[in-house]
Design a protein around this motif. Structure first.
Motif, mmCIF file in Angstrom:
data_model
loop_
_atom_site.group_PDB
_atom_site.id
_atom_site.type_symbol
_atom_site.label_atom_id
_atom_site.label_comp_id
_atom_site.label_asym_id
_atom_site.label_seq_id
_atom_site.Cartn_x
_atom_site.Cartn_y
_atom_site.Cartn_z
ATOM 1 N N MET A 140 -50.365 60.628 19.883
ATOM 2 C CA MET A 140 -50.441 59.442 20.694
ATOM 3 C C MET A 140 -50.749 58.251 19.776
ATOM 4 S SD MET A 140 -53.178 58.299 23.651
ATOM 5 C CE MET A 140 -53.359 59.927 24.231
ATOM 6 N N LEU A 141 -49.974 57.181 19.876
ATOM 7 C CA LEU A 141 -50.179 55.977 19.086
ATOM 8 C C LEU A 141 -51.115 55.055 19.836
ATOM 9 C CD1 LEU A 141 -49.372 54.364 16.588
ATOM 10 C CD2 LEU A 141 -47.528 53.382 17.936
ATOM 11 N N ARG A 142 -52.246 54.768 19.222
ATOM 12 C CA ARG A 142 -53.215 53.862 19.831
ATOM 13 C C ARG A 142 -53.260 52.582 19.037
ATOM 14 N NH1 ARG A 142 -58.213 57.899 21.113
ATOM 15 N NH2 ARG A 142 -57.027 59.307 22.402
ATOM 16 N N ARG A 143 -53.473 51.487 19.720
ATOM 17 C CA ARG A 143 -53.490 50.179 19.087
ATOM 18 C C ARG A 143 -54.687 49.388 19.582
ATOM 19 N NH1 ARG A 143 -47.230 49.466 20.276
ATOM 20 N NH2 ARG A 143 -46.473 50.729 18.574
ATOM 21 N N ALA A 144 -55.044 48.386 18.811
ATOM 22 C CA ALA A 144 -56.094 47.455 19.218
ATOM 23 C C ALA A 144 -55.465 46.078 19.355
ATOM 24 C CB ALA A 144 -57.213 47.426 18.181
ATOM 25 N N LEU A 145 -55.937 45.300 20.323
ATOM 26 C CA LEU A 145 -55.431 43.948 20.554
ATOM 27 C C LEU A 145 -56.618 43.022 20.736
ATOM 28 C CD1 LEU A 145 -53.047 42.007 21.176
ATOM 29 C CD2 LEU A 145 -53.322 42.651 23.565
ATOM 30 N N LEU A 146 -56.568 41.870 20.077
ATOM 31 C CA LEU A 146 -57.645 40.895 20.158
ATOM 32 C C LEU A 146 -57.039 39.528 20.402
ATOM 33 C CD1 LEU A 146 -60.707 40.319 19.650
ATOM 34 C CD2 LEU A 146 -60.078 39.903 17.282
ATOM 35 N N LEU A 147 -57.452 38.865 21.478
ATOM 36 C CA LEU A 147 -56.954 37.521 21.807
ATOM 37 C C LEU A 147 -58.030 36.490 21.509
ATOM 38 C CD1 LEU A 147 -55.260 38.239 25.236
ATOM 39 C CD2 LEU A 147 -54.139 37.932 23.027
ATOM 40 N N CYS A 148 -57.628 35.362 20.960
ATOM 41 C CA CYS A 148 -58.552 34.278 20.643
ATOM 42 C C CYS A 148 -57.978 32.994 21.210
ATOM 43 C CB CYS A 148 -58.737 34.185 19.131
ATOM 44 S SG CYS A 148 -59.849 32.862 18.666
ATOM 45 N N ARG A 149 -58.483 32.540 22.338
ATOM 46 C CA ARG A 149 -57.935 31.353 22.994
ATOM 47 C C ARG A 149 -58.190 30.075 22.197
ATOM 48 N NH1 ARG A 149 -59.959 31.579 28.994
ATOM 49 N NH2 ARG A 149 -60.512 33.741 28.800
ATOM 50 N N ALA A 150 -59.360 29.952 21.615
ATOM 51 C CA ALA A 150 -59.699 28.723 20.891
ATOM 52 C C ALA A 150 -58.772 28.491 19.710
ATOM 53 C CB ALA A 150 -61.146 28.780 20.418
ATOM 54 N N GLU A 151 -58.421 29.528 19.001
ATOM 55 C CA GLU A 151 -57.550 29.408 17.832
ATOM 56 C C GLU A 151 -56.079 29.613 18.192
ATOM 57 O OE1 GLU A 151 -58.651 28.417 14.920
ATOM 58 O OE2 GLU A 151 -60.730 28.420 15.591
ATOM 59 N N ARG A 152 -55.794 29.966 19.450
ATOM 60 C CA ARG A 152 -54.427 30.210 19.938
ATOM 61 C C ARG A 152 -53.713 31.266 19.104
ATOM 62 N NH1 ARG A 152 -54.612 24.361 20.702
ATOM 63 N NH2 ARG A 152 -54.797 23.996 22.918
ATOM 64 N N CYS A 153 -54.411 32.392 18.903
ATOM 65 C CA CYS A 153 -53.807 33.481 18.147
ATOM 66 C C CYS A 153 -54.177 34.814 18.787
ATOM 67 C CB CYS A 153 -54.253 33.451 16.687
ATOM 68 S SG CYS A 153 -56.001 33.776 16.452
ATOM 69 N N ALA A 188 -51.559 48.445 14.522
ATOM 70 C CA ALA A 188 -50.669 49.577 14.762
ATOM 71 C C ALA A 188 -51.310 50.813 14.147
ATOM 72 C CB ALA A 188 -49.297 49.312 14.158
ATOM 73 N N GLY A 189 -50.652 51.928 14.291
ATOM 74 C CA GLY A 189 -51.190 53.175 13.774
ATOM 75 C C GLY A 189 -51.089 53.314 12.270
ATOM 76 N N ASP A 190 -50.497 52.341 11.589
ATOM 77 C CA ASP A 190 -50.299 52.444 10.142
ATOM 78 C C ASP A 190 -51.336 51.691 9.323
ATOM 79 O OD1 ASP A 190 -49.581 49.842 10.628
ATOM 80 O OD2 ASP A 190 -47.557 50.026 9.815
ATOM 81 N N GLY A 191 -52.358 51.099 9.955
ATOM 82 C CA GLY A 191 -53.408 50.391 9.236
ATOM 83 C C GLY A 191 -53.162 48.910 9.068
ATOM 84 N N ASN A 192 -52.034 48.407 9.517
ATOM 85 C CA ASN A 192 -51.748 46.981 9.410
ATOM 86 C C ASN A 192 -52.245 46.224 10.626
ATOM 87 O OD1 ASN A 192 -50.306 46.777 6.891
ATOM 88 N ND2 ASN A 192 -48.720 47.983 7.882
ATOM 89 N N VAL A 193 -52.610 44.964 10.408
ATOM 90 C CA VAL A 193 -52.996 44.053 11.483
ATOM 91 C C VAL A 193 -52.093 42.829 11.362
ATOM 92 C CG1 VAL A 193 -54.812 42.557 12.402
ATOM 93 C CG2 VAL A 193 -55.392 44.828 11.533
ATOM 94 N N LEU A 194 -51.425 42.486 12.452
ATOM 95 C CA LEU A 194 -50.577 41.294 12.491
ATOM 96 C C LEU A 194 -51.265 40.227 13.323
ATOM 97 C CD1 LEU A 194 -47.051 42.857 13.081
ATOM 98 C CD2 LEU A 194 -48.087 42.146 10.915
ATOM 99 N N VAL A 195 -51.318 39.004 12.795
ATOM 100 C CA VAL A 195 -51.909 37.878 13.512
ATOM 101 C C VAL A 195 -50.759 37.016 14.021
ATOM 102 C CG1 VAL A 195 -53.441 35.885 13.369
ATOM 103 C CG2 VAL A 195 -53.975 37.970 12.080
ATOM 104 N N HIS A 196 -50.670 36.879 15.340
ATOM 105 C CA HIS A 196 -49.587 36.148 15.994
ATOM 106 C C HIS A 196 -50.059 34.760 16.387
ATOM 107 C CE1 HIS A 196 -47.205 39.862 16.539
ATOM 108 N NE2 HIS A 196 -48.405 40.417 16.619
ATOM 109 N N ASP A 197 -49.245 33.756 16.086
ATOM 110 C CA ASP A 197 -49.496 32.385 16.511
ATOM 111 C C ASP A 197 -48.926 32.246 17.924
ATOM 112 O OD1 ASP A 197 -49.131 29.610 17.100
ATOM 113 O OD2 ASP A 197 -49.285 29.168 14.956
#
Length: 79
Positions: free
Chosen positions: A1-14, A19-28
């Protein structure tokens, strides 16, 4: 099972997503694209916490890694 974490930041709009591979992507959220990526670990990132100055990632292998955010001038942000 692929588990992921998601974090939203309204003040910074990001949003940070892992993902399951150890990478974290920061989305604008304003532009709708990936701002940058972080190679947090080789193990999956399961939890994240962000403050105004730091992003902390907890990984499957029990490791924790912290990234300091920089402001536009290149100085570390302090809370």
């Amino acid at each position: 099972m692929l588990r992921r974490a998601l974090l939203l930041c309204r003040a910074e709009r990001c949003a940070s997503a892992s993902a399951g591979d150890g990478n974290v992507l920061v989305h604008d959220l304003t532009r709708g694209d990936v701002a940058y990526g972080l190679g947090a670990n080789r193990a999956a990132v399961r939890a994240m916490h962000a403050s105004r100055s730091r992003l902390v990632c907890a990984c499957d292998d029990g490791g924790v890694i912290a990234y300091d955010f920089l402001d536009v001038a290149g100085e570390s942000r302090r809370e």
